[in-house]
Design an enzyme around this catalytic site. Structure first.
Site, mmCIF file in Angstrom:
data_model
loop_
_atom_site.group_PDB
_atom_site.id
_atom_site.type_symbol
_atom_site.label_atom_id
_atom_site.label_comp_id
_atom_site.label_asym_id
_atom_site.label_seq_id
_atom_site.Cartn_x
_atom_site.Cartn_y
_atom_site.Cartn_z
ATOM 1 C CE LYS A 23 41.078 39.504 35.661
ATOM 2 N NZ LYS A 23 40.214 39.333 36.861
ATOM 3 C CB SER A 42 42.804 39.308 39.603
ATOM 4 O OG SER A 42 41.509 39.098 39.068
ATOM 5 C CB SER A 72 39.148 40.139 40.716
ATOM 6 O OG SER A 72 39.999 39.343 41.494
#
Lengths: 67, 464
Positions: free
Chosen positions: B82, B157, B181
Site C-alpha cells: 500500500k 482503504s 482498512s
C-alpha cells in the site's frame, strides 16, 4: 435547537487555523453536532471510572494475563 | 502447477519448489509482473510499479538459493505495498499530491523485515487518500475497481492491496487498518486479511492516520500465507514507540487446523443490519466451524454499541491533528470527502477526544469477561457485498462498510478475515475471526480450520 451553528464552525476553524469552504460549513456543523452527540452517548459507559486508553497499555502492558 | 496459474499460487505452494530449485524466483516474479501488465490499466492497481528493481531482486534471490542460502518461505515471493509504506528510493505518496514529492531514504520496518526474509517488492498500490476512507476510491489516483465486478468498489482503504492479491499480482500485499482498512478490501475482493494485535507489527515508516488505532498487516490468498508474513514481520521495534516487547511465537509452525475444544462466541452486536444473502453465508460458515469441532454460542456485549462514537472521536481527532497544517496551507489538495472528515476532526474539542479514549478503556474492560469465556469471536466482516462505485459517497453505505470492523481497532485485538462464500450476484462475503490480544495463533487456527473445510479462497475473479 442545534448547539453547533455555521458561526460556531467558523469560529472553531479560526482557532485551529483552517478554512473550510463556505458551502461546506452547514455540512460540517451537522457532522460535528452528530459526532459530539455520539461521543457523549458513551457517558452511559460510566466514563469517570475509566482512564483514557494509552498506546503503551494496548501494545504490551495490557493485562497481567497477557504478560 | 500449470505455469498459466503460477500467479495464483500461494506462498505455501511456492516455497517448496523454490527451495528445491524446481522453480526460480525469476519465474514467479515475472508471472506476477505479467499479471500486473495485463490488469493494471483495467483495474487501477498501481501507483508505482518497480518492475526492474523487482527483476533484479528476483535474480538475486535466485542466486542466493542456488548457493544454498535459502532464507525461508518468503524467499523469492512477490509482494506489493500500500502506498503508505516507505520503500527506500521510491515515493510514498499516501495517495495524495501533498506527499507526491516525498522519497524516503529508509524502508519501513515491516518492509525491511520482508526484504530480509527474501521477499521481492513489486511496487506501490492504490489506497483511499491518506488511508482515510472505506471505499478505496481516490480522486487523485487511478479508479480502482473490484475484480469480481468492475462497476463496484474494491473496499478500502487498502483497495489496491485487495485487488492485487485477488488477481494474482503478488502473493501478499501489505495494508493498514485503522477502522477496517485491511479487512474491508479483503472481504470485498475475496482474500484473507490479517489485522494483528495493536503493537505487534511495527508502524515505523508507515504514514499514520490515527496513531492509537493504526495496525499494519498483510492481505494474502490463504491463512497460512498470512501466518508466514506475520512470523516474518511481527516483533518489537525500537523505531515504533507503541511496539510491543512481548515475545512472538512461531505461528505458522504451530498451525494444525484443529479447533476441537475451542470456544467461539457469535457477537450479537455485529449481526445488526446484515444483508440477507451475507447473513446466510455467515450462518453457513458458523455451521461449518461447528462441524469442525468448534463450540459455538451467541454472546452479547452491549458496550460494543458505543464503538462507533469512540472510534470516530479518536480517529478523527488524531487524523485532524496530524493534518492540521496541510489543511491550513493546502486545503485544495485534498479530495472533498477526506478533507471534510479531517476538517471535522480538527474541530473536535479535546474533551471529546479524551472521552473517546475513556470509552475505549470501558469497552476493553467489558470484553475482558468475554475473553475468559471464549477463545474467539465470529462475525460477518462486512454486512454487505461490494457496493457500486456510484454509491461510494453515500454516508449510509460508508457507515455499513465499517460497522463491524472499528470495534477491533479499539480493542487492539487480532482479527482475521477469510472468504466465506459468494452472493447470488457472484460477489465475495467474509467471515471474521477475532481473538484475545496477542493470541494471533488461535485466531489463525480457527481461520485455517474454516479455510480447509471450504474452497472459497480458491475461487478466481472473472478477469481473464
Amino acid at each position: 435547537m442545534s448547539r453547533i451553528t455555521i458561526e460556531t464552525v467558523r469560529q472553531l476553524a479560526a482557532v485551529v487555523g483552517i478554512r473550510p469552504d463556505e458551502d461546506q460549513l452547514a455540512g460540517l456543523a451537522r457532522g460535528l453536532e452528530a459526532t459530539l452527540a455520539a461521543i457523549e452517548r458513551c457517558d452511559e459507559l460510566g466514563l469517570a471510572q475509566h482512564e483514557p486508553a494509552a498506546t503503551f497499555q494496548l501494545s504490551g502492558g495490557a493485562t497481567d494475563a497477557e504478560l | 502447477m500449470p505455469s498459466s496459474e503460477l500467479h495464483y499460487a500461494t506462498i505455501e505452494e511456492l516455497a517448496g519448489p523454490l527451495q528445491r530449485r524446481e522453480l526460480s524466483p525469476v519465474e514467479v516474479v515475472e508471472a506476477a509482473l505479467r499479471r500486473a501488465e495485463q490488469l493494471d490499466a483495467r483495474l487501477g492497481v498501481f501507483v508505482t510499479l518497480t518492475a526492474e528493481r523487482a527483476r533484479a531482486e528476483a535474480r538475486q534471490a535466485e542466486e542466493e538459493i542456488r548457493r544454498g542460502e535459502y532464507r525461508g518461505p518468503l524467499h523469492g515471493i512477490p509482494v506489493t505495498l500500500k502506498d503508505l509504506y516507505d520503500l527506500a528510493g521510491v515515493p510514498t505518496t499516501c495517495g495524495s499530491p501533498i506527499r507526491a514529492g516525498f522519497v524516503p531514504s529508509e524502508d519501513a520496518t515491516s518492509v525491511a523485515r520482508l526484504r530480509q526474509a527474501g521477499a521481492v517488492i513489486l511496487g506501490k498500490v492504490t489506497l483511499h487518500e491518506f488511508a482515510f476512507g472505506p471505499t478505496g476510491i481516490n480522486p487523485h489516483g487511478p479508479l480502482t475497481r473490484n475484480p469480481w465486478d468492475p462497476e463496484r468498489i474494491p473496499g478500502g482503504s487498502s483497495g489496491g492491496s485487495g485487488v492485487a492479491v485477488a488477481t494474482g499480482i503478488g502473493c501478499v500485499s501489505m495494508g493498514t487498518d485503522t477502522g477496517g482498512s485491511i479487512r474491508i478490501p479483503a472481504a470485498l475482493c475475496g482474500t484473507v486479511g490479517l489485522k494483528a494485535t495493536y503493537g505487534r507489527i511495527s508502524r515505523a515508516g508507515v504514514f499514520p492516520l490515527s496513531h492509537s488505532l493504526d495496525h499494519p498487516g498483510p492481505l494474502t490468498r490463504s491463512v497460512r500465507d498470512a501466518a508466514y508474513v506475520f512470523d516474518a514481520i511481527a516483533g518489537h521495534d525500537l523505531r515504533d514507540p507503541a511496539s510491543s516487547p512481548l515475545p512472538v511465537p512461531d505461528v505458522a509452525a504451530s498451525l494444525t487446523g484443529s479447533v476441537s475444544g475451542l470456544r467461539a462466541g457469535v457477537l450479537r452486536e455485529c449481526l445488526v443490519d446484515i444483508d440477507a444473502d451475507v447473513r446466510a453465508l455467515f450462518d453457513a460458515a458458523v455451521e461449518t466451524l461447528r462441524r469442525c469441532g468448534l463450540k459455538v454460542s451467541e454472546v452479547s456485549v452491549p458496550a460494543a454499541r458505543y464503538a462507533p462514537g469512540a472510534s470516530t472521536a479518536i480517529m478523527f481527532a488524531e487524523g485532524g491533528a496530524l493534518h492540521q497544517r496541510w489543511l491550513a496551507e493546502r486545503p485544495q489538495d485534498y479530495g472533498a470527502d477526506v478533507r471534510s472528515r479531517l476538517e471535522l476532526g480538527a474541530l473536535l474539542p479535546a474533551v471529546h477526544y479524551i472521552k473517546g479514549q475513556q470509552a475505549r478503556s470501558a469497552i476493553i474492560a467489558a470484553f475482558a469477561e468475554v475473553w475468559e469465556a471464549y477463545d474467539v469471536l465470529l462475525l460477518p466482516t462486512v454486512p454487505m457485498a461490494a457496493p457500486r462505485i456510484e454509491d461510494q459517497l453515500r454516508s449510509d453505505v460508508r457507515n455499513r462498510l465499517i460497522a463491524n470492523t472499528r470495534l477491533f481497532n479499539l480493542l487492539g485485538a487480532p482479527t482475521c478475515a477469510v472468504p466465506c462464500g459468494f452472493t447470488p450476484e457472484g460477489l465475495p462475503a467474509s467471515l471474521t475471526v477475532a481473538g484475545r490480544a496477542f493470541d494471533e495463533a488461535t485466531v489463525l487456527e480457527v481461520a485455517l480450520a474454516y479455510e480447509r473445510a471450504t474452497d472459497w479462497h480458491r475461487r478466481r475473479p472473472p478477469v481473464d
